[in-house]
Design an enzyme around this catalytic site. Structure first.
Site, short mmCIF file in Angstrom:
data_model
loop_
_atom_site.label_atom_id
_atom_site.label_comp_id
_atom_site.label_asym_id
_atom_site.label_seq_id
_atom_site.Cartn_x
_atom_site.Cartn_y
_atom_site.Cartn_z
N TYR A 63 0.86 -1.18 0.00
CA TYR A 63 0.00 0.00 0.00
C TYR A 63 0.90 1.23 0.00
O TYR A 63 1.61 1.49 0.97
CB TYR A 63 -0.90 0.05 1.24
CG TYR A 63 -1.90 -1.08 1.35
CD1 TYR A 63 -2.26 -1.86 0.25
CD2 TYR A 63 -2.51 -1.36 2.57
CE1 TYR A 63 -3.18 -2.88 0.37
CE2 TYR A 63 -3.45 -2.37 2.70
CZ TYR A 63 -3.77 -3.14 1.61
OH TYR A 63 -4.70 -4.15 1.74
N PHE A 213 -13.97 -5.07 0.92
CA PHE A 213 -14.94 -4.42 0.04
C PHE A 213 -16.39 -4.66 0.50
O PHE A 213 -17.18 -5.29 -0.21
CB PHE A 213 -14.77 -4.88 -1.42
CG PHE A 213 -13.45 -4.51 -2.03
CD1 PHE A 213 -12.85 -3.29 -1.75
CD2 PHE A 213 -12.79 -5.39 -2.88
CE1 PHE A 213 -11.62 -2.95 -2.32
CE2 PHE A 213 -11.56 -5.06 -3.45
CZ PHE A 213 -10.98 -3.84 -3.15
N LEU A 215 -18.86 -2.85 0.41
CA LEU A 215 -19.84 -2.29 -0.52
C LEU A 215 -19.43 -2.53 -1.98
O LEU A 215 -19.88 -1.83 -2.88
CB LEU A 215 -20.02 -0.79 -0.28
CG LEU A 215 -20.77 -0.39 1.00
CD1 LEU A 215 -20.85 1.12 1.13
CD2 LEU A 215 -22.17 -0.98 1.01
N GLY A 216 -18.59 -3.52 -2.21
CA GLY A 216 -18.09 -3.76 -3.57
C GLY A 216 -19.01 -4.63 -4.39
O GLY A 216 -19.60 -5.59 -3.88
N GLY A 217 -19.19 -4.31 -5.68
CA GLY A 217 -19.91 -5.15 -6.60
C GLY A 217 -21.42 -5.04 -6.55
O GLY A 217 -22.13 -5.91 -7.03
N PHE A 218 -21.94 -3.97 -5.96
CA PHE A 218 -23.39 -3.79 -5.88
C PHE A 218 -23.94 -3.28 -7.21
O PHE A 218 -23.36 -2.40 -7.85
CB PHE A 218 -23.75 -2.78 -4.79
CG PHE A 218 -23.68 -3.31 -3.39
CD1 PHE A 218 -24.78 -3.19 -2.55
CD2 PHE A 218 -22.54 -3.92 -2.89
CE1 PHE A 218 -24.74 -3.67 -1.25
CE2 PHE A 218 -22.47 -4.39 -1.60
CZ PHE A 218 -23.58 -4.27 -0.77
N THR A 219 -25.10 -3.81 -7.62
CA THR A 219 -25.82 -3.24 -8.76
C THR A 219 -26.61 -2.03 -8.28
O THR A 219 -26.83 -1.85 -7.08
CB THR A 219 -26.80 -4.26 -9.36
OG1 THR A 219 -27.86 -4.49 -8.41
CG2 THR A 219 -26.12 -5.58 -9.69
#
Length: 294
Positions: A63, A213, A215-219
């Site tokens: 990082y 993640f 909140l990752g990959g939400f439509t």
């Protein structure tokens, strides 16, 4: 009782950690590359996290690279006795910020020494080997060679415990045949549920599962539903997503990241947020929501 302690605790490599931790990834610049926009602010967030009761910090020397670990050392060294710093290795950064595999014996050894130096430690409490067989998600492939290197460094006293990241169940089974695996860190949230069975299996075995993640990959439709549930509870979507993870299984350890003290406080306030049954039912249904809003 502090806010953070209300979320409970779990064993991580023989240490007791709060289930609400902190992920340091967002302290680096855009794309997790280069210095933070506000160095003083980054140091302040780290200090506030520990003052607030956080005793599990997730980081990596890739990082920045190097910068996040250097910030942790500047902000918190000498470290509180109860603080568990978990790092990960097996990747390096290209000059353009790209993520490149670094799983050779020499690269893994160098990565451990880089983490030790930049964190100011004589031994790393937990080192996660991140599988690079798949860059954007788990992909099958043997981890025997890199785990053998890590186990050797463990015998030398440079690494106390070993975990895995971005891995499949088969890779976890292989890893547990080589050395003790004390945690698994994978992509998982209330709409990305591929690891459901794995979470439950690890819980039965007393092994922490650390989702990233949240909140990752939400439509759009899924985000809509989450927002509606959050409004009904007087909370933010992020808080509801984190609270769902806390209630999903007792072995889940959270490491939400932020470079803002305000957002840090919002994240830690999740310890007080208990989702009612109807909210959990609604949230569980959105994993299979359609990919479009109409």
């Amino acid at each position: 009782m502090s806010e953070v302690s209300k979320a409970g605790t779990f064993q991580l490599g023989g240490r007791t950690v709060g289930r609400l931790g902190y992920g340091a990834m967002q302290l680096a610049g855009p794309g997790v590359f280069g210095p933070p926009k506000d160095r003083a602010g980054a140091l302040a967030v780290l200090r506030q996290a520990v003052v607030s009761g956080v005793n599990h910090i997730d980081t990596s020397d890739f990082y920045g690279p190097h910068l996040t670990n250097q910030l942790i050392r500047e902000a918190l060294h000498p470290y509180p006795d109860n603080l568990v710093i978990v790092t990960k290795i097996s990747a390096r950064r290209g000059a353009d910020g790209s993520w490149l595999p670094a799983m050779s014996r020499e690269e893994l050894i160098q990565a451990v020494h880089d983490n030790l130096r930049n964190l100011g430690l004589e031994a790393l409490e937990v080192v996660n080997l991140r599988s690079m067989h798949g860059i954007h998600g788990p992909a099958e492939g043997s981890l025997e060679a890199p785990l053998t290197v890590l186990a050797e460094l463990q015998r030398q006293g440079l690494v106390r415990h070993i975990g895995l990241s971005n891995v499949t169940p088969a890779q976890i089974a292989q890893g547990r045949g080589i050395c003790d695996i004390v945690c698994v860190q994978n992509f998982y949230n209330l709409v990305n549920r591929a690891d459901d069975a794995l979470v439950d299996q690890l819980n039965r075995d007393g092994i922490p599962y650390v989702p990233f993640f949240p909140l990752g990959g939400f439509t759009p439709l899924q985000s809509h539903t989450l927002t509606d549930v959050a409004k009904g509870l007087g909370a933010t979507p992020m808080q509801v997503a984190l609270a769902w993870l806390l209630q999903r299984s007792p072995n889940i350890l959270l490491i939400p990241g932020t470079s803002s003290i305000g957002h840090l406080r919002d994240n830690l306030a999740v310890a007080d947020l208990k989702l009612p049954k109807d909210a959990v039912t609604t949230l569980n249904q959105i994993a299979g929501a359609t990919q479009a809003e109409h």
